[in-house]
Design a protein around this motif. Sequence first.
Motif, mmCIF file in Angstrom:
data_model
loop_
_atom_site.group_PDB
_atom_site.id
_atom_site.type_symbol
_atom_site.label_atom_id
_atom_site.label_comp_id
_atom_site.label_asym_id
_atom_site.label_seq_id
_atom_site.Cartn_x
_atom_site.Cartn_y
_atom_site.Cartn_z
ATOM 1 N N ASP A 161 9.601 -2.907 -9.109
ATOM 2 C CA ASP A 161 10.522 -3.472 -8.132
ATOM 3 C C ASP A 161 10.873 -2.443 -7.081
ATOM 4 O O ASP A 161 10.848 -1.229 -7.336
ATOM 5 C CB ASP A 161 11.796 -3.958 -8.843
ATOM 6 C CG ASP A 161 12.594 -4.941 -8.002
ATOM 7 O OD1 ASP A 161 12.017 -5.519 -7.060
ATOM 8 O OD2 ASP A 161 13.799 -5.130 -8.276
ATOM 9 N N VAL A 162 11.221 -2.935 -5.879
ATOM 10 C CA VAL A 162 11.638 -2.079 -4.778
ATOM 11 C C VAL A 162 12.796 -2.765 -4.073
ATOM 12 O O VAL A 162 12.834 -3.998 -3.963
ATOM 13 C CB VAL A 162 10.464 -1.796 -3.810
ATOM 14 C CG1 VAL A 162 9.950 -3.077 -3.178
ATOM 15 C CG2 VAL A 162 10.864 -0.803 -2.736
ATOM 16 N N SER A 163 13.759 -1.969 -3.617
ATOM 17 C CA SER A 163 14.940 -2.533 -2.971
ATOM 18 C C SER A 163 15.474 -1.537 -1.956
ATOM 19 O O SER A 163 15.223 -0.326 -2.060
ATOM 20 C CB SER A 163 16.009 -2.861 -4.021
ATOM 21 O OG SER A 163 17.135 -3.476 -3.435
ATOM 22 N N VAL A 164 16.237 -2.040 -0.980
ATOM 23 C CA VAL A 164 16.799 -1.213 0.088
ATOM 24 C C VAL A 164 18.317 -1.304 0.029
ATOM 25 O O VAL A 164 18.878 -2.400 -0.095
ATOM 26 C CB VAL A 164 16.293 -1.663 1.473
ATOM 27 C CG1 VAL A 164 16.859 -0.764 2.566
ATOM 28 C CG2 VAL A 164 14.772 -1.652 1.513
ATOM 29 N N ALA A 165 18.998 -0.157 0.123
ATOM 30 C CA ALA A 165 20.462 -0.117 0.064
ATOM 31 C C ALA A 165 21.064 -0.872 1.242
ATOM 32 O O ALA A 165 20.510 -0.883 2.352
ATOM 33 C CB ALA A 165 20.945 1.325 0.051
ATOM 34 N N LYS A 166 22.214 -1.485 1.009
ATOM 35 C CA LYS A 166 22.907 -2.264 2.036
ATOM 36 C C LYS A 166 24.034 -1.482 2.696
ATOM 37 O O LYS A 166 24.691 -1.989 3.606
ATOM 38 C CB LYS A 166 23.456 -3.546 1.410
ATOM 39 C CG LYS A 166 22.369 -4.412 0.785
ATOM 40 C CD LYS A 166 22.951 -5.626 0.092
ATOM 41 C CE LYS A 166 21.847 -6.450 -0.565
ATOM 42 N NZ LYS A 166 22.375 -7.624 -1.294
ATOM 43 N N THR A 167 24.280 -0.268 2.229
ATOM 44 C CA THR A 167 25.337 0.567 2.792
ATOM 45 C C THR A 167 24.739 1.871 3.295
ATOM 46 O O THR A 167 23.616 2.244 2.953
ATOM 47 C CB THR A 167 26.405 0.877 1.727
ATOM 48 O OG1 THR A 167 25.785 1.556 0.622
ATOM 49 C CG2 THR A 167 27.060 -0.406 1.220
ATOM 50 N N GLN A 168 25.513 2.583 4.106
ATOM 51 C CA GLN A 168 25.091 3.892 4.596
ATOM 52 C C GLN A 168 25.380 4.959 3.544
ATOM 53 O O GLN A 168 26.427 4.909 2.882
ATOM 54 C CB GLN A 168 25.821 4.219 5.897
ATOM 55 C CG GLN A 168 25.469 3.314 7.044
ATOM 56 C CD GLN A 168 24.031 3.458 7.487
ATOM 57 O OE1 GLN A 168 23.399 4.512 7.311
ATOM 58 N NE2 GLN A 168 23.484 2.396 8.073
ATOM 59 N N ASN A 203 12.839 -2.636 -14.912
ATOM 60 C CA ASN A 203 12.113 -3.780 -14.349
ATOM 61 C C ASN A 203 12.622 -4.237 -12.997
ATOM 62 O O ASN A 203 11.901 -4.946 -12.282
ATOM 63 C CB ASN A 203 12.174 -4.947 -15.332
ATOM 64 C CG ASN A 203 11.547 -4.613 -16.664
ATOM 65 O OD1 ASN A 203 10.511 -3.946 -16.716
ATOM 66 N ND2 ASN A 203 12.170 -5.035 -17.760
ATOM 67 N N SER A 204 13.857 -3.880 -12.642
ATOM 68 C CA SER A 204 14.362 -4.272 -11.329
ATOM 69 C C SER A 204 15.485 -3.337 -10.920
ATOM 70 O O SER A 204 16.107 -2.676 -11.765
ATOM 71 C CB SER A 204 14.862 -5.719 -11.325
ATOM 72 O OG SER A 204 16.138 -5.825 -11.917
ATOM 73 N N ILE A 205 15.743 -3.279 -9.611
ATOM 74 C CA ILE A 205 16.838 -2.483 -9.072
ATOM 75 C C ILE A 205 17.432 -3.220 -7.884
ATOM 76 O O ILE A 205 16.698 -3.764 -7.044
ATOM 77 C CB ILE A 205 16.362 -1.063 -8.664
ATOM 78 C CG1 ILE A 205 17.534 -0.250 -8.108
ATOM 79 C CG2 ILE A 205 15.213 -1.125 -7.671
ATOM 80 C CD1 ILE A 205 17.217 1.224 -7.911
ATOM 81 N N LYS A 206 18.765 -3.289 -7.843
ATOM 82 C CA LYS A 206 19.477 -3.923 -6.733
ATOM 83 C C LYS A 206 20.691 -3.064 -6.395
ATOM 84 O O LYS A 206 21.364 -2.539 -7.286
ATOM 85 C CB LYS A 206 19.928 -5.343 -7.094
ATOM 86 C CG LYS A 206 18.791 -6.341 -7.183
ATOM 87 C CD LYS A 206 18.203 -6.605 -5.809
ATOM 88 C CE LYS A 206 17.115 -7.683 -5.848
ATOM 89 N NZ LYS A 206 15.919 -7.237 -6.576
ATOM 90 N N PHE A 207 21.004 -2.953 -5.084
ATOM 91 C CA PHE A 207 22.125 -2.139 -4.627
ATOM 92 C C PHE A 207 23.366 -2.999 -4.418
ATOM 93 O O PHE A 207 23.284 -4.159 -3.988
ATOM 94 C CB PHE A 207 21.761 -1.426 -3.316
ATOM 95 C CG PHE A 207 20.729 -0.344 -3.489
ATOM 96 C CD1 PHE A 207 21.101 0.932 -3.886
ATOM 97 C CD2 PHE A 207 19.385 -0.606 -3.258
ATOM 98 C CE1 PHE A 207 20.151 1.934 -4.041
ATOM 99 C CE2 PHE A 207 18.431 0.389 -3.396
ATOM 100 C CZ PHE A 207 18.818 1.659 -3.800
ATOM 101 N N HIS A 208 24.530 -2.399 -4.703
ATOM 102 C CA HIS A 208 25.813 -3.067 -4.503
ATOM 103 C C HIS A 208 26.005 -3.361 -3.009
ATOM 104 O O HIS A 208 25.580 -2.565 -2.156
ATOM 105 C CB HIS A 208 26.947 -2.185 -5.035
ATOM 106 C CG HIS A 208 28.255 -2.891 -5.146
ATOM 107 N ND1 HIS A 208 29.113 -3.037 -4.073
ATOM 108 C CD2 HIS A 208 28.865 -3.492 -6.202
ATOM 109 C CE1 HIS A 208 30.198 -3.692 -4.456
ATOM 110 N NE2 HIS A 208 30.079 -3.978 -5.748
#
Length: 495
Positions: A161-168, A203-208
Amino acid sequence: MPIESGSCASARQAKQKRKSHSLSIRRTNSSEQERAGLQRDMLEGQDSKLPSSVRNTLLELFGQIEREFENLYIENLELRREIDTLNERLAAEGQTIDGAELSKGQLKTKASHSTSQLSQKLKTTYKASTSKIVSSFKTTTSRAICQLVKEYVGHRDGIWDVSVAKTQPVVLGTASADHTALLWSIETGKCLVKYVGHVGSVNSIKFHPTEQVALTASGDQTAHIWRYIVQLPAPPPTADCNQMSGEDEVEFSDKDEPDGDGDGSSDCPTVRAPLTSLKSHQGVVIAADWLVGGKQAVTASWDRTANLYDVETSELVHSLTGHDQELTHCCTHPTQRLVVTSSRDTTFRLWDFRDPSIHSVNVFQGHTDTVTSAVFTVGDNVVSGSDDRTVKVWDLKNMRSPIATIRTDSAVNRINVCVGQRIIALPHDNRQVRLFDMSGVRLARLPRSNRQGHRRMVCCSAWSEDHPICNLFTCGFDRQAIGWNINIPALLQEK
């Protein structure tokens, strides 16, 4: 001895023509290889400054064009023969029915009507054939629109899995079968943080949505919530990463794999323990996501259930049951309390938590194999991908049938939608990544060769619409993530 009618004679004549025509096709096909060999010999004998790989690619493309137009020519001849046969049949039938010879005007009217139908068929065939030819050149055009910017190498096993942060600061996160999750600097490709709290595949990663907190799901039957602190390094001078020569594709052997220590992920700061551990599943936790607001999280497991948790207390709020087989993915709506779960039972389900007292469930049936992922888009649409090699776009107000269907040549893994531009990124088992719009029109294919792109199955994709350098990320079983720059205006203009 019975006398043969005119229609029977014409039919027999047409059959004989078709038979002789099929023999000529066999002769043509048998001589294709000889002709290709002669063309290649002639090409090799000429002086050229082009690299051999480019010349071979051009030769193959022009060979495809020649075969397409040859097929069109053969079909045109066959259609002309059918027109002649039909005219003869109309004349014979007119004499039989009316008992007299048809006038030239009547015969011309009937023949012109039949001819127009066959002409339309010829046009349709021509368009279909030429579209195949155009698709052969689309890859070359896509190189200028879809450019590889950065490779993120450091995992010791495949990346799920790949994810992008939603905060700075905006960072990239990857989840790997090597039991770790890594955070990366998008600009430099340097590993910033390593999380090692899991004892199974991550298996997965998600940003707050508002804090520097990550949520990871693991094969150790848990989901972890952990905090990170990063300091972005200064970006290096820009280098040209887009030089390519040809589309020469090679198989990727174990000895060619990137070294897990190549980018020094072992010397970056390490987070060893979570803030919170979510423990209620009896099987692998395959995915997890934050509900809008970040106060609750949902997990999907191979135990055929999805669980909704209170993040602050780690308490189980709801256990979502109903799927007949293992779950494969879960996704939350960006602005509403909606959850969608997908499963190996060929369905995906929509769970509605907007009303605390009512948890309505809608079941979407339309695939014939495992639904690998289902994600929300802007408005009331859901996009689902499956191992049945299709992607379907659904309207939540009408779940009986999809509003668009995309058919591919390989199983589709975790998809992602560019919300602002409504572009779907499809990662495939066959190492391809294709881009489609919401109506099912193919826009581009990301470059893939022995120098660029993934070398094994592509597992996931993630859009980052606001990042100035990379706006699409992909990851795969070749142990690397890749950042791409997609020129969306040019892509849509080419469409």
